[in-house]
Design a protein around this motif. Sequence first.
Motif, PDB file in Angstrom:
ATOM      1  N   GLY A  94       0.836  -1.188   0.000  1.00 17.35           N
ATOM      2  CA  GLY A  94       0.000   0.000   0.000  1.00 17.35           C
ATOM      3  C   GLY A  94       0.872   1.240   0.000  1.00 17.35           C
ATOM      4  N   GLY A 120      -1.719  -5.131  -2.246  1.00 17.65           N
ATOM      5  CA  GLY A 120      -1.969  -3.982  -3.107  1.00 17.65           C
ATOM      6  C   GLY A 120      -1.489  -4.245  -4.524  1.00 17.65           C
ATOM      7  N   THR A 142      -2.162  -1.759  -7.035  1.00 19.46           N
ATOM      8  CA  THR A 142      -2.338  -0.474  -7.714  1.00 19.46           C
ATOM      9  C   THR A 142      -1.213  -0.221  -8.713  1.00 19.46           C
ATOM     10  OG1 THR A 142      -3.431   0.442  -5.765  1.00 19.46           O
ATOM     11  CG2 THR A 142      -2.537   2.017  -7.356  1.00 19.46           C
ATOM     12  N   VAL A 194      -6.129  -5.277  -3.233  1.00 14.85           N
ATOM     13  CA  VAL A 194      -6.533  -3.895  -2.994  1.00 14.85           C
ATOM     14  C   VAL A 194      -6.020  -3.052  -4.152  1.00 14.85           C
ATOM     15  CG1 VAL A 194      -6.472  -1.956  -1.383  1.00 14.85           C
ATOM     16  CG2 VAL A 194      -6.263  -4.304  -0.505  1.00 14.85           C
ATOM     17  N   ALA A 204      -6.165   0.981  -5.798  1.00 10.63           N
ATOM     18  CA  ALA A 204      -6.581   2.378  -5.952  1.00 10.63           C
ATOM     19  C   ALA A 204      -6.745   2.664  -7.444  1.00 10.63           C
ATOM     20  CB  ALA A 204      -5.533   3.312  -5.347  1.00 10.63           C
ATOM     21  N   TYR A 252      -9.789   1.148  -3.192  1.00  9.88           N
ATOM     22  CA  TYR A 252      -8.910   1.933  -2.321  1.00  9.88           C
ATOM     23  C   TYR A 252      -9.061   3.397  -2.712  1.00  9.88           C
ATOM     24  CZ  TYR A 252      -4.384   3.147  -0.057  1.00  9.88           C
ATOM     25  OH  TYR A 252      -3.386   3.695   0.715  1.00  9.88           O
ATOM     26  N   LYS A 300     -11.308   0.543   1.196  1.00  6.59           N
ATOM     27  CA  LYS A 300     -10.485   1.231   2.178  1.00  6.59           C
ATOM     28  C   LYS A 300     -10.462   2.706   1.805  1.00  6.59           C
ATOM     29  CE  LYS A 300      -5.899   2.323   3.750  1.00  6.59           C
ATOM     30  NZ  LYS A 300      -4.476   2.410   3.390  1.00  6.59           N
ATOM     31  N   SER A 315      -8.867   6.304   2.510  1.00 11.93           N
ATOM     32  CA  SER A 315      -7.781   7.071   3.113  1.00 11.93           C
ATOM     33  C   SER A 315      -7.899   8.557   2.777  1.00 11.93           C
ATOM     34  CB  SER A 315      -6.424   6.531   2.643  1.00 11.93           C
ATOM     35  OG  SER A 315      -6.176   5.257   3.188  1.00 11.93           O
ATOM     36  N   GLY A 354      -8.576   4.460   6.694  1.00 16.12           N
ATOM     37  CA  GLY A 354      -7.124   4.492   6.823  1.00 16.12           C
ATOM     38  C   GLY A 354      -6.637   5.350   7.974  1.00 16.12           C
TER      39      GLY A 354
END
Length: 318
Positions: free
Chosen positions: A61, A94, A96, A119, A121, A151, A179, A181, A206
């Motif tokens: 992450g 993650g 991403t 996960v 983003a 994310y 999630k 953040s 987050g």
Amino acid sequence: MIETNLPIYYMAVNIASSQFRGIIPPMITPLNNESELDLKGLRNLIEHLIKGGVHGLFILGTTGESTSLPYALRHRLIEETCDIVKGRVPVLVGITDTAVSESLRLAETAKQCCASALVAAPPYYFSLGQPELIEYYEYLADRIPLPLFLYNMPSHTKINIEPDTVEYLSKHEKIIGLKDSSGNTAYFNKLLYKMKDYDDFSLFVGPEEVTAETVMLGGAGGVNGGANMFPRLYVELYSAAVAGDIEKVRDLHDLVMEISTEIYSIGKYGSSYLKGLKCALNLMGLCSGYMSSPLHQFNKEEKDRLEIILKKIQKKIL
């Protein structure tokens, strides 16, 4: 060698989102240098976290410096982490990236290593509109072999996953949670309200500064960086919030705020949070404090200052 022509996965997802609750630290990535993991530190940190009672681990992450790591090192981290954990807690990976093909390769490694979920983003170069964001996540979810958490990280991706978009994507069988953040409590409360009837969709926050309040309002838990240092503190905060023990929540939240205010604010850096966290873990003897470029460790004066702060906080927690 992982094939680049990855298949589309249609099999049913066996892992329910209800498995994912509690404190799932966004694990830092212990490094010896730009291309080598600190394997001893990685093992120390994982054992420290599991002993502290965390409910899972999230690797690669923002706190794990994922976008600064070479691809080979990212795959190696997945392999080594899953090998050390050996199924004792869920491992979230993650994936991403700006290139979907690289995300799919990471997803395949995660599957092969028996990770629990992925996960992602939004891609962080083109500024996607919400319809394009839906297309992206549907394309990704159709091709990955594990459940997926969205994310929301608008400060880094410049894209906010709107609540209506989250609700729409939650209907995909592979997309099981989010999630957030953003640090925007109004946004998170809108998500909680909009998704209140979706029992199979988990909402994590987050920023540790708002974890207790969001859990008391129905959030699934926290993906809190400070849990790398003091996992038991954050686990106890989560448990107190679930139990509605306001007095205990208030006491533990004060400690979390002291960590946030003092450890994450040294120096005039955009990365003060991560510098402080990695330096503290190094001072605690858990792992290397090396940071992947373009970030760099604190200088001696800053490290000495943090050592004093850390000792003060440790006396209150340990």
